[in-house]
Scaffold this motif. Structure first.
Motif, PDB file in Angstrom:
ATOM      1  N   SER A  83      45.535  41.339  13.065  1.00 43.45           N
ATOM      2  CA  SER A  83      45.709  40.413  12.739  1.00 43.45           C
ATOM      3  C   SER A  83      45.654  40.331  11.102  1.00 43.45           C
ATOM      4  N   LEU A  84      44.661  41.074  10.780  1.00 37.43           N
ATOM      5  CA  LEU A  84      44.420  41.209   9.362  1.00 37.43           C
ATOM      6  C   LEU A  84      45.592  41.760   8.689  1.00 37.43           C
ATOM      7  N   ALA A  85      46.097  42.719   9.275  1.00 39.50           N
ATOM      8  CA  ALA A  85      47.055  43.514   8.474  1.00 39.50           C
ATOM      9  C   ALA A  85      48.342  42.716   8.675  1.00 39.50           C
ATOM     10  N   ALA A  86      48.674  41.686   9.596  1.00 39.68           N
ATOM     11  CA  ALA A  86      49.822  40.747   9.350  1.00 39.68           C
ATOM     12  C   ALA A  86      49.370  39.851   8.260  1.00 39.68           C
ATOM     13  N   ALA A  87      48.326  39.453   8.208  1.00 40.18           N
ATOM     14  CA  ALA A  87      47.905  38.525   6.800  1.00 40.18           C
ATOM     15  C   ALA A  87      48.190  39.261   5.496  1.00 40.18           C
ATOM     16  N   GLU A  88      47.515  40.560   5.773  1.00 43.14           N
ATOM     17  CA  GLU A  88      47.885  41.384   4.294  1.00 43.14           C
ATOM     18  C   GLU A  88      49.037  41.411   3.959  1.00 43.14           C
ATOM     19  N   LEU A  89      50.123  41.846   4.869  1.00 47.32           N
ATOM     20  CA  LEU A  89      51.420  41.790   4.433  1.00 47.32           C
ATOM     21  C   LEU A  89      52.048  40.657   4.045  1.00 47.32           C
ATOM     22  N   LEU A  90      51.581  39.382   4.740  1.00 50.41           N
ATOM     23  CA  LEU A  90      52.307  38.272   4.222  1.00 50.41           C
ATOM     24  C   LEU A  90      51.774  37.870   2.720  1.00 50.41           C
ATOM     25  N   SER A  91      50.656  38.194   2.589  1.00 49.43           N
ATOM     26  CA  SER A  91      50.198  37.774   1.296  1.00 49.43           C
ATOM     27  C   SER A  91      50.995  39.061   0.259  1.00 49.43           C
ATOM     28  N   ALA A  92      51.158  40.397   0.787  1.00 46.37           N
ATOM     29  CA  ALA A  92      51.908  41.201  -0.330  1.00 46.37           C
ATOM     30  C   ALA A  92      53.215  40.774  -0.659  1.00 46.37           C
ATOM     31  N   ARG A  93      53.960  40.226   0.411  1.00 51.96           N
ATOM     32  CA  ARG A  93      55.196  39.528   0.290  1.00 51.96           C
ATOM     33  C   ARG A  93      55.548  38.156  -0.316  1.00 51.96           C
ATOM     34  N   GLY A  94      54.670  37.520  -0.138  1.00 51.52           N
ATOM     35  CA  GLY A  94      54.594  36.123  -0.592  1.00 51.52           C
ATOM     36  C   GLY A  94      53.874  35.805  -1.697  1.00 51.52           C
ATOM     37  N   GLY A  95      52.922  36.694  -2.283  1.00 51.32           N
ATOM     38  CA  GLY A  95      52.277  36.264  -3.315  1.00 51.32           C
ATOM     39  C   GLY A  95      51.044  35.581  -3.379  1.00 51.32           C
ATOM     40  N   GLN A  96      50.626  35.057  -2.313  1.00 51.51           N
ATOM     41  CA  GLN A  96      49.482  34.147  -1.862  1.00 51.51           C
ATOM     42  C   GLN A  96      48.233  34.945  -1.314  1.00 51.51           C
ATOM     43  N   PRO A  97      46.990  34.312  -1.483  1.00 52.73           N
ATOM     44  CA  PRO A  97      45.829  35.149  -0.794  1.00 52.73           C
ATOM     45  C   PRO A  97      46.031  35.275   0.575  1.00 52.73           C
ATOM     46  N   VAL A  98      45.200  36.414   0.921  1.00 46.47           N
ATOM     47  CA  VAL A  98      45.211  36.937   2.360  1.00 46.47           C
ATOM     48  C   VAL A  98      44.677  35.714   3.507  1.00 46.47           C
ATOM     49  N   PRO A  99      45.537  35.312   4.182  1.00 45.63           N
ATOM     50  CA  PRO A  99      45.119  34.044   5.089  1.00 45.63           C
ATOM     51  C   PRO A  99      43.970  34.330   5.788  1.00 45.63           C
ATOM     52  N   GLU A 100      43.166  33.668   6.036  1.00 43.65           N
ATOM     53  CA  GLU A 100      41.985  33.748   7.083  1.00 43.65           C
ATOM     54  C   GLU A 100      42.326  34.240   8.405  1.00 43.65           C
ATOM     55  N   VAL A 101      41.772  35.276   9.137  1.00 43.55           N
ATOM     56  CA  VAL A 101      41.902  35.691  10.311  1.00 43.55           C
ATOM     57  C   VAL A 101      41.059  35.055  11.459  1.00 43.55           C
ATOM     58  N   ASN A 102      41.275  34.159  12.564  1.00 41.04           N
ATOM     59  CA  ASN A 102      40.476  33.732  13.352  1.00 41.04           C
ATOM     60  C   ASN A 102      41.141  34.039  14.845  1.00 41.04           C
ATOM     61  N   VAL A 103      40.475  34.993  15.498  1.00 38.79           N
ATOM     62  CA  VAL A 103      40.643  35.409  16.778  1.00 38.79           C
ATOM     63  C   VAL A 103      39.672  35.049  17.942  1.00 38.79           C
ATOM     64  N   GLU A 104      40.481  34.415  18.808  1.00 35.41           N
ATOM     65  CA  GLU A 104      40.075  33.910  20.070  1.00 35.41           C
ATOM     66  C   GLU A 104      39.695  35.380  21.144  1.00 35.41           C
ATOM     67  N   GLU A 105      38.622  35.413  21.406  1.00 39.56           N
ATOM     68  CA  GLU A 105      38.321  36.394  22.439  1.00 39.56           C
ATOM     69  C   GLU A 105      38.737  36.163  23.921  1.00 39.56           C
ATOM     70  N   GLY A 106      38.930  35.042  24.069  1.00 42.62           N
ATOM     71  CA  GLY A 106      39.613  34.504  25.421  1.00 42.62           C
ATOM     72  C   GLY A 106      41.093  34.944  25.319  1.00 42.62           C
ATOM     73  N   ALA A 107      41.821  34.809  24.247  1.00 45.69           N
ATOM     74  CA  ALA A 107      43.285  35.178  24.256  1.00 45.69           C
ATOM     75  C   ALA A 107      43.181  36.631  24.100  1.00 45.69           C
ATOM     76  N   VAL A 108      42.190  37.499  23.819  1.00 46.50           N
ATOM     77  CA  VAL A 108      42.146  38.997  23.674  1.00 46.50           C
ATOM     78  C   VAL A 108      42.096  39.649  25.102  1.00 46.50           C
ATOM     79  N   ALA A 109      41.046  38.813  25.593  1.00 44.84           N
ATOM     80  CA  ALA A 109      40.664  39.322  27.260  1.00 44.84           C
ATOM     81  C   ALA A 109      41.951  39.171  28.100  1.00 44.84           C
ATOM     82  N   THR A 110      42.550  37.991  27.880  1.00 46.80           N
ATOM     83  CA  THR A 110      43.899  37.585  28.889  1.00 46.80           C
ATOM     84  C   THR A 110      44.949  38.535  28.368  1.00 46.80           C
ATOM     85  N   SER A 111      45.230  38.983  27.103  1.00 48.93           N
ATOM     86  CA  SER A 111      46.278  39.735  26.808  1.00 48.93           C
ATOM     87  C   SER A 111      46.044  41.180  27.225  1.00 48.93           C
ATOM     88  N   PHE A 112      44.730  41.675  27.095  1.00 52.60           N
ATOM     89  CA  PHE A 112      44.693  42.943  27.650  1.00 52.60           C
ATOM     90  C   PHE A 112      44.788  43.411  28.853  1.00 52.60           C
TER      91      PHE A 112
END
Length: 466
Positions: A56-85
């Motif tokens: 998620s942080l790598a996605a936010a960093e690339l968006l910042s590098a291409r768009g010229g804005q600050p790196v967005p905050e990353v908020n990860v839901e552990e429930g979504a993580v557990a379900t996706s795994f």
């Protein structure tokens, strides 16, 4: 949300730094707990959230590098993580649940220990039976009887010699990370990730400005199979990349596995052994930004697809490679899957039940974790390429992730509670029928909530970029 603040969550920092990320950026990663999800003797929850957090942080960093804005905050839901795994366990296709493991895949008691087999694909099943001199129609009882009379290492060596998949279950490693028995597979000390810049500035960069999604415009050739690689490319598709999976028409895929991991991508078949197939592939490669290869070391070299050769032909190309057992050592050239790496590395012994039968992690966490880390590595490589125009070679292995889990991931107290996987499931139409499937766990402020489309039919798309 709780913010680990970089050093307060060592797994996030380790995952992020393994792909070349600046450590101070991990302060932007926060997690919302869902209780003690993915329970195990080993810190699986911590591995899972760290790999998704790094992606998620790598996605936010690339968006910042291409768009010229600050790196967005990353908020990860552990429930979504557990379900996706365990996304493959939640998948329903027109109400039907897939069968995760074939009857001849599993743990079998040997004369002096245990053996773990993998026979989900017909050709692996045939090789397993041939190696043990069993009839094609042999079922679980016949296999059990044959293995019970044979030492575990003898079964392992015979099956691998035949091109099948079986490993002797290793004892738990000692305190120094060494395998518990002489000659066993050693995961300790393997790198979690390897990254190297290759070639000169190739002039290849993605467009900048108001791009919408961080990987928008990136073209990804997906040469992967079976969970880890497809999870990585599924994630790149979520983040805007044009992902085209390329398979041989002579090696069929399990449709349920493809349905689960093909979200957002397209799928085509090419025979690289023919002039037409090779010509089509070369045309795709000429305008690709990324190649993700999930075959064992050397498996694609005969087709001229070694990383250095690819980058020499196409400066600026990012080549991400994935294997089971690491990139050097006596096991490097072997085929492997998550369940086999768990067994050979000592994880199955660590997770054993009180009666001594080998156990397993609550998810195929080596697959899923490596997949998210690989996607993170590709996104970081694209960020670096925006700055210097150079190609990259990235390497990951299931065994490297296993060694990290057993030796370096630190347990963090669980927070929150009331986890219900239904909160992280959705329904979508697809070429295979109506799907119930897991939502993506990768998340940053303003990020996508789902894939642009569900899985297309395996091999059913044209071999062209969008």
């Amino acid at each position: 949300m709780t913010n680990p603040g970089g050093a307060q969550d060592t797994a996030t920092t380790q995952a992020w730094q393994s792909i070349g990320g600046a450590p101070e950026l991990t302060e932007r990663v926060a997690y919302r707990g869902a209780g003690a999800v993915l329970p195990a003797t080993l810190p699986v929850r911590e591995l899972a959230r760290a790999t998704v957090g790094a992606c998620s942080l790598a996605a936010a960093e690339l968006l910042s590098a291409r768009g010229g804005q600050p790196v967005p905050e990353v908020n990860v839901e552990e429930g979504a993580v557990a379900t996706s795994f365990v996304s493959e366990r939640h998948l329903l296709v027109d109400g039907r649940a897939p069968t995760p493991f074939a009857p001849l895949s599993g743990f079998w008691r040997a004369a002096d220990g245990w053996v773990r087999t993998h026979a989900n694909y017909p050709h692996h099943r045939a090789r397993l039976l041939a190696a043990l001199e069993l009839d094609e129609g042999t079922g679980p009882e016949g296999l059990a009887a044959r293995v019970a009379s044979t030492p575990a290492r003898e079964v392992q060596d015979a099956v691998y010699a035949e091109g099948g998949l079986a490993v002797a279950v290793a004892p738990a490693p000692g305190g120094n990370g060494e395998p518990g028995a002489p000659g066993g597979f050693r995961a300790a000390g393997l790198p979690l990730a390897e990254a190297a810049a290759l070639g000169p500035d190739g002039g290849r960069r993605l467009a900048e400005g108001d791009i919408g999604l961080p990987a928008s415009g990136a073209r990804v050739l997906d040469l992967t199979r079976v969970i880890a690689g497809p999870v990585a490319t599924r994630t790149l598709a979520l983040l805007g990349a044009d992902v085209l999976r390329v398979d041989s028409p002579w090696l069929e895929e399990d449709p349920d596995s493809h349905t689960d991991t093909g979200m957002g991508k397209r799928s085509t078949l090419l025979d690289l052994g023919t002039a037409e197939g090779r010509s089509t592939f070369e045309a795709l490669l000429d305008s690709a930004d990324v190649v993700v290869a999930g075959y064992r070391p050397g498996g694609l070299d005969a087709h001229g697809l070694a990383a250095e050769e690819l980058v020499a032909r196409r400066p600026g190309l990012v080549v991400a490679q994935l294997c089971a057992w690491g990139w050097s050592g006596p096991w490097a050239g072997r085929r492997g899957f998550d369940s086999l790496v768990q067994a050979a590395s000592g994880i199955a012994a660590i997770e054993a039940g009180p009666e001594g039968r080998p156990g397993a992690l609550p998810a195929q966490a080596l697959d899923h974790g490596t997949g998210y880390l690989l996607a993170a590595g590709v996104l970081r490589a694209l960020t670096d390429r925006q700055r210097d125009g150079r190609g990259r070679r990235l390497r990951f292995s299931l065994a490297g992730t296993a060694g990290w889990l057993m030796n370096d991931v630190v347990r963090v107290p669980a927070e929150g509670g009331g986890y219900d996987p239904a909160d992280w499931l959705t329904e979508s139409p697809s070429a295979y029928g109506g799907l119930r499937h897991a939502l993506p766990p990768v998340s940053y402020a303003g990020g996508p909530e789902g894939w642009a489309h569900a899985s297309t039919r395996w091999g059913g798309d044209p071999a062209t970029w969008r």
